[in-house]
Design a protein around this motif. Sequence first.
Motif, PDB file in Angstrom:
ATOM      1  N   GLN A 162       0.829  -1.206   0.000  1.00 41.91           N
ATOM      2  CA  GLN A 162       0.000   0.000   0.000  1.00 41.91           C
ATOM      3  C   GLN A 162       0.867   1.260   0.000  1.00 41.91           C
ATOM      4  O   GLN A 162       0.574   2.227  -0.725  1.00 41.91           O
ATOM      5  CB  GLN A 162      -0.929   0.010   1.214  1.00 41.91           C
ATOM      6  CG  GLN A 162      -1.891   1.182   1.251  1.00 41.91           C
ATOM      7  CD  GLN A 162      -2.767   1.237   0.011  1.00 41.91           C
ATOM      8  OE1 GLN A 162      -3.393   0.243  -0.361  1.00 41.91           O
ATOM      9  NE2 GLN A 162      -2.811   2.392  -0.647  1.00 41.91           N
ATOM     10  N   GLU A 163       1.933   1.244   0.765  1.00 42.63           N
ATOM     11  CA  GLU A 163       2.823   2.413   0.814  1.00 42.63           C
ATOM     12  C   GLU A 163       3.502   2.633  -0.529  1.00 42.63           C
ATOM     13  O   GLU A 163       3.712   3.776  -0.950  1.00 42.63           O
ATOM     14  CB  GLU A 163       3.859   2.223   1.924  1.00 42.63           C
ATOM     15  CG  GLU A 163       3.255   2.296   3.328  1.00 42.63           C
ATOM     16  CD  GLU A 163       4.263   1.980   4.407  1.00 42.63           C
ATOM     17  OE1 GLU A 163       5.469   1.892   4.082  1.00 42.63           O
ATOM     18  OE2 GLU A 163       3.857   1.828   5.576  1.00 42.63           O
ATOM     19  N   LEU A 164       3.853   1.529  -1.195  1.00 40.40           N
ATOM     20  CA  LEU A 164       4.451   1.669  -2.526  1.00 40.40           C
ATOM     21  C   LEU A 164       3.451   2.256  -3.515  1.00 40.40           C
ATOM     22  O   LEU A 164       3.816   3.085  -4.369  1.00 40.40           O
ATOM     23  CB  LEU A 164       4.948   0.306  -3.010  1.00 40.40           C
ATOM     24  CG  LEU A 164       6.203  -0.237  -2.320  1.00 40.40           C
ATOM     25  CD1 LEU A 164       6.472  -1.674  -2.754  1.00 40.40           C
ATOM     26  CD2 LEU A 164       7.416   0.640  -2.640  1.00 40.40           C
ATOM     27  N   ARG A 165       2.188   1.829  -3.409  1.00 40.99           N
ATOM     28  CA  ARG A 165       1.156   2.414  -4.286  1.00 40.99           C
ATOM     29  C   ARG A 165       1.047   3.916  -4.063  1.00 40.99           C
ATOM     30  O   ARG A 165       0.920   4.696  -5.011  1.00 40.99           O
ATOM     31  CB  ARG A 165      -0.197   1.758  -4.004  1.00 40.99           C
ATOM     32  CG  ARG A 165      -0.323   0.323  -4.445  1.00 40.99           C
ATOM     33  CD  ARG A 165      -1.769  -0.141  -4.375  1.00 40.99           C
ATOM     34  NE  ARG A 165      -1.879  -1.583  -4.523  1.00 40.99           N
ATOM     35  CZ  ARG A 165      -1.956  -2.441  -3.514  1.00 40.99           C
ATOM     36  NH1 ARG A 165      -1.952  -1.995  -2.267  1.00 40.99           N
ATOM     37  NH2 ARG A 165      -2.043  -3.738  -3.732  1.00 40.99           N
ATOM     38  N   PRO A 181      14.428   3.238   0.481  1.00 47.36           N
ATOM     39  CA  PRO A 181      14.391   2.631   1.831  1.00 47.36           C
ATOM     40  C   PRO A 181      13.424   1.453   1.936  1.00 47.36           C
ATOM     41  O   PRO A 181      13.624   0.555   2.756  1.00 47.36           O
ATOM     42  CB  PRO A 181      13.930   3.789   2.727  1.00 47.36           C
ATOM     43  CG  PRO A 181      14.259   5.027   1.966  1.00 47.36           C
ATOM     44  CD  PRO A 181      14.054   4.664   0.529  1.00 47.36           C
ATOM     45  N   TYR A 182      12.379   1.464   1.097  1.00 46.07           N
ATOM     46  CA  TYR A 182      11.372   0.397   1.201  1.00 46.07           C
ATOM     47  C   TYR A 182      11.937  -0.962   0.801  1.00 46.07           C
ATOM     48  O   TYR A 182      11.541  -1.992   1.345  1.00 46.07           O
ATOM     49  CB  TYR A 182      10.153   0.735   0.340  1.00 46.07           C
ATOM     50  CG  TYR A 182       9.269   1.768   0.966  1.00 46.07           C
ATOM     51  CD1 TYR A 182       8.251   1.394   1.842  1.00 46.07           C
ATOM     52  CD2 TYR A 182       9.465   3.119   0.708  1.00 46.07           C
ATOM     53  CE1 TYR A 182       7.445   2.359   2.434  1.00 46.07           C
ATOM     54  CE2 TYR A 182       8.667   4.084   1.297  1.00 46.07           C
ATOM     55  CZ  TYR A 182       7.662   3.702   2.155  1.00 46.07           C
ATOM     56  OH  TYR A 182       6.873   4.660   2.757  1.00 46.07           O
ATOM     57  N   ALA A 183      12.837  -0.957  -0.163  1.00 45.81           N
ATOM     58  CA  ALA A 183      13.442  -2.214  -0.592  1.00 45.81           C
ATOM     59  C   ALA A 183      14.219  -2.851   0.559  1.00 45.81           C
ATOM     60  O   ALA A 183      14.095  -4.052   0.825  1.00 45.81           O
ATOM     61  CB  ALA A 183      14.348  -1.987  -1.794  1.00 45.81           C
ATOM     62  N   GLY A 290       4.495  -0.230 -11.638  1.00 50.74           N
ATOM     63  CA  GLY A 290       3.045  -0.389 -11.519  1.00 50.74           C
ATOM     64  C   GLY A 290       2.592  -1.830 -11.382  1.00 50.74           C
ATOM     65  O   GLY A 290       1.971  -2.206 -10.381  1.00 50.74           O
ATOM     66  N   PRO A 291       2.904  -2.689 -12.365  1.00 49.71           N
ATOM     67  CA  PRO A 291       2.464  -4.096 -12.274  1.00 49.71           C
ATOM     68  C   PRO A 291       3.085  -4.818 -11.081  1.00 49.71           C
ATOM     69  O   PRO A 291       2.439  -5.676 -10.471  1.00 49.71           O
ATOM     70  CB  PRO A 291       2.950  -4.699 -13.594  1.00 49.71           C
ATOM     71  CG  PRO A 291       3.120  -3.533 -14.511  1.00 49.71           C
ATOM     72  CD  PRO A 291       3.544  -2.392 -13.636  1.00 49.71           C
TER      73      PRO A 291
END
Length: 367
Positions: A162-165, A181-183, A290-291
């Motif tokens: 959700q945060e990535l979206r 940082p998310y990775a 996106g995908p």
Amino acid sequence: MSLKAVTLALALLAITGAHADVSARQVADVVWNYFTQLTGNAKETMEQIQQSEISKQLNTLFQDNLQNVNSYAGDLQKKLIPFATELHAKLSQDSEKLKEQIRQELEDLRVKLSPYADEVHQQISKNVQELQLKLSPYAEELRGQVNQNADLLRQQLAPYAQELRDKLQENVDGLQASLAPYAEQLQQQIDKNVADMKEKLAPLADALQVKIDQNVEELRKQLAPYAQDVQDKLNHQLEGLSFQMKKGAEDLRAKLSESADELRLKLNPYAEELKEKLRTDAEGLRQSLGPYVEGLSGQMEQKIEEFRQTVGPYGEAFNKQLVQKVEEMRQKLGPYAGEVEDHLSFLEKDVRDKVASFFSTIKQIEN
């Protein structure tokens, strides 16, 4: 088992940078696996390779990672290879001799117990029922722990998608910096949760070993009145039963740990894929991500669900295995038991005891 498979087993031991890296159990596994692999070969093949190949492969065990071998490991290498080679050679000599010894031992027990066949059958059946009652809560607890940890892992990883979206809706110019940082966080979260899962599941196997000791001792007391004058032979058979059951508990611990590690390996690529996509040019980043983001949550949940479905039933399967071992004991002591086929269990126990004694001696000398 092929020689390549044995080599893989030996490779597990090629990390000898500290005392704990080479354990008695690991070495016993190597020697025993090597022996059982060779017993499937023709006699002439065994004679050709049994004295040289195990020595060569055990030597490779220490030489593969020389940069990690300290003085302790080097000294252990010099002592271990001759010991393991000699032990392996002795196995072939002892196997048939032990088979005959166990056959005679069981025959003596059967003769002594034959007047009490019904009582012995009832006592062992009673023990099986008690064992099932004692083990049932552990199977339920294991399934509950697996479900709980799977749900926790799912909850911990779900927010990342959700945060990535949300980040994808932000400015493209700052997208790479904001997502970087998310990775790492996703990778760390996977590793942490899997490590926590392994830590929570391991004590269940330890508790089962305690129950096994209690159950075998109860069985010994139940059968003792019928085995006067042959108590030592009964005790020996029960030692073999205990060994097989505890080995099952150790295998369960290993399966739980391996399954958790497999889950981590299945989840890691999602973090790696994110890192890889962040290396692409900024123009195509949004289209590339996106995908990936849309499918991330569902794909990770699928892997976690597969883990839950696979590992959840381990407890029930283990319980059935233990009950089967006690049932096999009842059949062995019966008047119409067949040929002795489990003498290898006693031989394996002897191997593991000798390896443990060897390591204990080495430790005493070192201290």
